[in-house]
Design a protein around this motif. Sequence first.
Motif, short mmCIF file in Angstrom:
data_model
loop_
_atom_site.label_atom_id
_atom_site.label_comp_id
_atom_site.label_asym_id
_atom_site.label_seq_id
_atom_site.Cartn_x
_atom_site.Cartn_y
_atom_site.Cartn_z
N LEU A 143 36.48 43.27 1.25
CA LEU A 143 37.75 42.86 0.66
C LEU A 143 38.93 43.67 1.18
CD1 LEU A 143 36.77 42.11 -3.04
CD2 LEU A 143 37.53 40.48 -1.31
N ARG A 144 38.70 44.87 1.69
CA ARG A 144 39.79 45.61 2.29
C ARG A 144 40.39 44.86 3.48
NH1 ARG A 144 40.28 51.19 0.82
NH2 ARG A 144 39.93 51.17 -1.44
N GLY A 145 39.60 43.99 4.10
CA GLY A 145 40.12 43.15 5.17
C GLY A 145 40.55 41.78 4.67
N TYR A 146 39.81 41.24 3.71
CA TYR A 146 40.05 39.86 3.26
C TYR A 146 41.25 39.75 2.33
CZ TYR A 146 39.02 35.25 1.32
OH TYR A 146 39.11 33.93 0.94
N MET A 147 41.59 40.81 1.60
CA MET A 147 42.63 40.74 0.58
C MET A 147 43.99 40.32 1.15
SD MET A 147 43.19 44.85 -0.07
CE MET A 147 44.70 44.71 -1.00
N LEU A 182 40.17 28.54 15.44
CA LEU A 182 40.82 29.84 15.54
C LEU A 182 40.09 30.86 14.68
CD1 LEU A 182 43.16 31.59 16.55
CD2 LEU A 182 44.49 30.81 14.58
N ASN A 183 39.75 30.48 13.45
CA ASN A 183 39.04 31.40 12.56
C ASN A 183 37.66 31.73 13.09
OD1 ASN A 183 38.84 32.70 9.75
ND2 ASN A 183 37.01 31.42 9.82
N ALA A 184 36.97 30.72 13.62
CA ALA A 184 35.63 30.96 14.17
C ALA A 184 35.68 31.96 15.31
CB ALA A 184 35.02 29.64 14.64
N ILE A 185 36.67 31.81 16.21
CA ILE A 185 36.78 32.70 17.37
C ILE A 185 37.18 34.10 16.94
CG2 ILE A 185 38.08 33.13 19.49
CD1 ILE A 185 38.28 30.06 19.78
N VAL A 186 38.22 34.19 16.11
CA VAL A 186 38.72 35.51 15.71
C VAL A 186 37.68 36.27 14.87
CG1 VAL A 186 40.50 36.73 14.38
CG2 VAL A 186 41.14 34.80 15.84
N SER A 187 37.10 35.60 13.86
CA SER A 187 36.13 36.27 13.00
C SER A 187 34.87 36.64 13.77
CB SER A 187 35.79 35.38 11.79
OG SER A 187 36.90 35.22 10.96
N TRP A 188 34.38 35.74 14.60
CA TRP A 188 33.19 36.02 15.43
C TRP A 188 33.43 37.23 16.32
CZ3 TRP A 188 32.93 34.88 20.91
CH2 TRP A 188 31.67 35.06 21.48
N SER A 189 34.61 37.28 16.91
CA SER A 189 34.93 38.39 17.81
C SER A 189 35.03 39.71 17.05
CB SER A 189 36.25 38.11 18.53
OG SER A 189 36.15 36.93 19.31
N LEU A 190 35.65 39.69 15.87
CA LEU A 190 35.82 40.93 15.11
C LEU A 190 34.54 41.38 14.42
CD1 LEU A 190 39.35 40.29 13.56
CD2 LEU A 190 38.75 42.04 15.25
N ILE A 191 33.70 40.43 14.01
CA ILE A 191 32.44 40.80 13.36
C ILE A 191 31.46 41.40 14.38
CG2 ILE A 191 30.38 39.91 12.20
CD1 ILE A 191 32.19 37.84 10.84
N LYS A 199 33.85 45.89 17.39
CA LYS A 199 32.80 45.37 16.52
C LYS A 199 32.97 45.99 15.14
CE LYS A 199 27.76 44.98 16.13
NZ LYS A 199 26.46 45.32 16.75
N LEU A 200 33.50 45.19 14.19
CA LEU A 200 33.83 45.71 12.86
C LEU A 200 32.84 45.30 11.78
CD1 LEU A 200 37.70 45.14 12.91
CD2 LEU A 200 36.43 47.21 13.48
N GLY A 201 31.94 44.40 12.09
CA GLY A 201 30.96 43.97 11.10
C GLY A 201 31.59 43.24 9.93
N LEU A 202 31.21 43.63 8.72
CA LEU A 202 31.60 42.90 7.51
C LEU A 202 33.12 42.80 7.35
CD1 LEU A 202 30.14 41.50 5.16
CD2 LEU A 202 30.25 43.66 3.91
N ILE A 203 33.81 43.90 7.53
CA ILE A 203 35.27 43.87 7.33
C ILE A 203 35.96 43.01 8.38
CG2 ILE A 203 35.83 45.90 8.73
CD1 ILE A 203 37.87 46.67 6.60
N GLY A 204 35.31 42.84 9.53
CA GLY A 204 35.89 42.01 10.57
C GLY A 204 36.06 40.57 10.14
N GLY A 205 35.12 40.06 9.33
CA GLY A 205 35.26 38.70 8.81
C GLY A 205 36.47 38.57 7.90
N GLY A 206 36.71 39.59 7.09
CA GLY A 206 37.88 39.57 6.20
C GLY A 206 39.18 39.64 6.97
N ILE A 207 39.24 40.53 7.98
CA ILE A 207 40.45 40.65 8.79
C ILE A 207 40.72 39.36 9.54
CG2 ILE A 207 41.48 41.85 10.75
CD1 ILE A 207 39.98 44.36 9.84
N GLY A 208 39.67 38.74 10.07
CA GLY A 208 39.83 37.49 10.80
C GLY A 208 40.45 36.40 9.94
#
Length: 465
Positions: A143-147, A182-191, A199-208
Amino acid sequence: MDTAASMTAESRARWTDELRATLALAWPLILANLTMQLIQATDVVLLGWLGSKELAAAALGLSLSFGMILFALGVLTATSPMMASALGARSNAVRDVRRTFRQGLWAAALMAGPTLIVLWNAEKVILFFGQDPELSRLAGWFLRGYMWVIPPWMLFQVMRNFVSALERPGWVLVISTLGIPLNAIVSWSLIFGHLGLPKLGLIGGGIGSSVVWAAMALALGLVILTDRQFRRFHLFGRFWRPDWPRFRQLFKLGLPIGLTTGFEGGVFSAAAYLMGLFGASSVAAHQIALQIAATTFMVPLALGQATTVRVGLAYGRGDRAAIGLAGWTALGLSTAFMTLMATLMFIFPHELITLFLADTPENATVIALGVSFLRIAALFQIVDGWQVVGAGMLRGIHDTRVPMVFALFGYWAIGLGIGVALAFAMEWRGVGIWTGLAAGLGVVAVLMIRRWSRRDKLGLLPADA
């Protein structure tokens, strides 16, 4: 005979015209809702690739935000019938629409602050609800990324209500559709650390998700500023100036809507936390089944949104017959669609669950639980459509307070009450929770439709309608 035949033909023509008008408004909203839901579904799939533990943690995080987001959506939804009624009345329409839009922005800003504070402290909040410490830590990190989705998402909803009230939701569809890849590319890349990104893992999905929603809000804002039909409203000019009478009017109509949607979203969030008491597998299965049910729900949700506009326009004109036509047409469309979805979900639950999670031995427990939850979801598809379209119909005639009471009673007293009793006293566990959800949705649906059917007797229409 000729007179009777003429009246029948005229009645059939009015129904046909309303069907066409509803579909013309609803289909871009349907596709836009589906594309927005698919953005989150993409995140669920990608996080599922990380593992069931990560998926369960994200589910707890999303559940914490879900009720608050739906509350905000409900409050902001009030801008839709208010703008539609102003356009239907036509007197000072541009000024009235602009006033409502600007106060919608004020309302969004007011609600965003407390929501961000709660989500920043999510780990503590989730621990307070008795969840596993490791899952709570991971959920807070996600949630620190998704908020940061919250501010642009709220802005997008106010702008979306504006273009929908003008019966031009096609831009929302275009922008939302572009948001999926766009979300698929950005989140996939950050996760997972692709395309030169860390490679951010879980928080990468939130940031994406946060990056994509910011881009979508910016795109829709640029459309409103440049499109000839939209820019004549001068929506963003001097938006910082207060308009306290309209602000109070918005919350008078929107607060009951927000509580109604918040009660519904809150009970599903509560269900996720009750699932957490049964382990990570139950939470993950709940999130997948809920994601599928939420995707089908996007169609009646859009029909309810379209109905609010169509009923609101007729309400502004004082056209009693058109109010009824608009409501019943949308309800019929919702019933037909949700019947089809119920059939598919009941017959093919395994195939649907494994779209989100690999069919491997280590995922067998999650998949089995997901299948059982999805079969129950199939049973409440039709009434889920009825309750959301029913709420949309009533909002179109500015009736929001009693539906709020229906939601509190149906979702929490009936739905959660039955769910807890079956899950713990009868030891049905997760199946009991979902059975309670189905019962609550059914009760709310019946109450909403009954109130709509009695709108004349209850004096819900203005005297001159």
